[in-house]
Design an enzyme around this catalytic site. Sequence first.
Site, short mmCIF file in Angstrom:
data_model
loop_
_atom_site.label_atom_id
_atom_site.label_comp_id
_atom_site.label_asym_id
_atom_site.label_seq_id
_atom_site.Cartn_x
_atom_site.Cartn_y
_atom_site.Cartn_z
N ARG A 148 -29.50 6.30 7.31
CA ARG A 148 -30.09 5.13 6.68
C ARG A 148 -31.61 5.10 6.87
O ARG A 148 -32.37 4.98 5.92
CB ARG A 148 -29.47 3.84 7.25
CG ARG A 148 -28.06 3.58 6.78
CD ARG A 148 -27.45 2.42 7.54
NE ARG A 148 -27.26 2.78 8.93
CZ ARG A 148 -26.09 3.11 9.47
NH1 ARG A 148 -25.01 3.09 8.74
NH2 ARG A 148 -26.00 3.44 10.73
N THR A 200 -31.86 10.56 14.49
CA THR A 200 -30.43 10.76 14.76
C THR A 200 -30.01 9.75 15.83
O THR A 200 -30.86 9.18 16.51
CB THR A 200 -30.17 12.17 15.33
OG1 THR A 200 -30.79 12.23 16.61
CG2 THR A 200 -30.75 13.27 14.44
N ALA A 228 -36.33 6.66 17.42
CA ALA A 228 -34.85 6.58 17.39
C ALA A 228 -34.33 6.30 18.81
O ALA A 228 -34.01 5.16 19.13
CB ALA A 228 -34.26 7.85 16.81
N ARG A 229 -34.27 7.31 19.64
CA ARG A 229 -33.83 7.12 21.02
C ARG A 229 -34.56 8.07 21.95
O ARG A 229 -34.72 9.25 21.62
CB ARG A 229 -32.32 7.42 21.15
CG ARG A 229 -31.42 6.25 20.86
CD ARG A 229 -31.63 5.10 21.86
NE ARG A 229 -30.87 3.93 21.48
CZ ARG A 229 -31.23 3.02 20.58
NH1 ARG A 229 -32.39 3.10 19.97
NH2 ARG A 229 -30.45 1.99 20.31
N GLU A 258 -36.31 2.87 29.89
CA GLU A 258 -37.14 1.78 29.36
C GLU A 258 -37.12 0.60 30.32
O GLU A 258 -36.03 0.19 30.74
CB GLU A 258 -36.62 1.36 27.99
CG GLU A 258 -36.85 2.46 26.95
CD GLU A 258 -36.34 2.13 25.56
OE1 GLU A 258 -35.80 1.02 25.36
OE2 GLU A 258 -36.46 2.98 24.68
N HIS A 276 -40.28 -0.22 22.16
CA HIS A 276 -38.99 -0.30 21.45
C HIS A 276 -39.00 -1.48 20.46
O HIS A 276 -38.21 -2.41 20.57
CB HIS A 276 -37.85 -0.44 22.46
CG HIS A 276 -36.51 -0.02 21.88
ND1 HIS A 276 -35.53 0.56 22.63
CD2 HIS A 276 -36.01 -0.11 20.62
CE1 HIS A 276 -34.47 0.80 21.87
NE2 HIS A 276 -34.73 0.41 20.64
#
Length: 524
Positions: A148, A200, A228-229, A258, A276
């Site tokens: 997305r 991803t 993303a991560r 984090e 974030h």
Amino acid sequence: MYQILVADSINAEGLEPLLGLKEAEIIQKKTNDPEVNLDQIDALLVRSATKVTEKLLNQMPSLKIIARAGVGVDNIDVPAATKKGIIVINAPDGNTISTAEHTFAMMASLLRNIPQAHSSVKNKEWKRNAFIGTELYGKRLGIVGMGRIGSEIAKRAKVFGMNVNVFDPFLTKERAAKLGVESSTLDELLVAADIITVHTPLTPETKGIINEEALKKTKKGVYLLNCARGGIIDEQDLATYVGNGHVGGVALDVFETEPPGEHPLLKYENVIVTPHLGASTKEAQLNVATQVAKEVRYFFEDLPVSNSINLPAISKDIFEKIQPFHQISKQIGYILSQCVKEGVHELSITYSGSVTNLETSYLTKAMLSGFFKNRIDVNVNEVNALLTAKERGITVGEKISTDAFGYDNCITVSAKGEENAFTVRGTFIDHYGPRIVYLNGFNIDFLPEGNLLYIQHMDRPGVIGHVGQILGDQGINIATMQVGRKQAGGEAIMVLAFDKPLNDHALASLEKLDEIVSINSINL
Ligand SMILES: NC(=O)c1ccc[n+]([C@@H]2O[C@H](COP(=O)([O-])OP(=O)(O)OC[C@H]3O[C@@H](n4cnc5c(N)ncnc54)[C@H](O)[C@@H]3O)[C@@H](O)[C@H]2O)c1
Ligand SMILES: O=C(O)[C@H](O)COP(=O)(O)O
């Protein structure tokens, strides 16, 4: 009263659908707040801050649903939740646009040194030559993960006149062509891209997908982004490649830990960071909160949920059609569980007639949840049914047959134990309801409901009278009674229904009758 714990900061307006839930208490506190009775919580709502570990789940025996107001569920131990039959849902598309826009903002900021220039002017400097940037126009953007968010970034990159290479093993050629992007291998992308951005999920496959080995294939001066991560780009390897001047600049919205604290990347001027913030817009927060609040409400109203991570989605229409078969599948499983007293190693299900047009795997799981009910000390539902069967060494087979034995639909389940096999068949008759039409070799017809007694006996005159006499002597009223046999004088069965469960004394008296082969209480 359902207790719903909202453990992270979730948009209050978005939670309004929960207020329509009758008998629900919404508690807005952290999971470690001493005022929270974790053992009484039915639903847990989180963002990325709360880590839903197996240890936490062990303290929450009443928990039925975990809702992630966002996309990534890497902060939730989904396998542990699944094992416990806890449904996990997320809000997959509520923050897509916000995250794509944030990534784009980071990319433009990185190439035009905006954060650095901003700080400089705020420090009363005016260094126009120190912040010469680079255009996005004409550059090649490499997108790793074309879901997305990746797709929305590709659309925006095209408008900016960028060329786009993408790497996503699950992306079809047709979709790549439709989006006007070039599908590449990871190596091709690494070699060709001026800017690389990752989108991803964080999985064992994607953890460190951009590591030292990948970085050494990239162009000198390459820009890298991770919105993303943390961990998809290996942070230590990235720090080495920023330090040695190979990487031209980095933009990070996420970190392995984090907040990142003392982090080797933070000291570099060409590394820009945000805490974030990808999903942190009013719109995204309202979207994700509303999405999960609606789903949690549906869940407690016994309606289907669409965005489950550990249960296939089922539409409201299909759910309504499947509901009667769902009920009878569960009842068949529960009957089998109570009639087969030994260990079972195989359960085979045959669907025939109109039920075969429906999602039968859902019914198989319902049957298993009925079978395991009261048999094992775990709450088994559609979420963990197959896993539980596998863990207990039970083979589950599903077949489709054209023979519906004269009914519109049939669900036949055979359980194989160490010594015996036992088969139950049910059907659902429109405007009439569920019926069990076959039990252990005998045709019969009874409503699977309430307190039942299943007696296998010899077909001799007077048996029914003897049974009635014993029960009558003990003041037990028979509500209904059905009989079945294969041939006159052979074995036969009777199924009796009572208004309340039979006591042990009545059962023991019946067992003494000569003609009785076996007796089973069935409570549905
Ligand atoms: N920074 C933020 O605030 C923020 C906000 C939303 C989402 N996210 C993160 O972004 C991720 C992506 O979100 P999305 O909505 O686009 O998810 P998505 O599921 O739509 O897309 C993920 C894509 O990654 C692809 N993929 C999976 N494994 C891959 C691999 N090994 N190599 C290459 N591609 C692979 C999938 O095929 C899929 O197309 C989320 O998992 C979440 O962790 C971050
Ligand atoms: O996966 C997500 O949806 C994002 O990382 C957002 O996380 P957050 O809800 O903690 O902002």
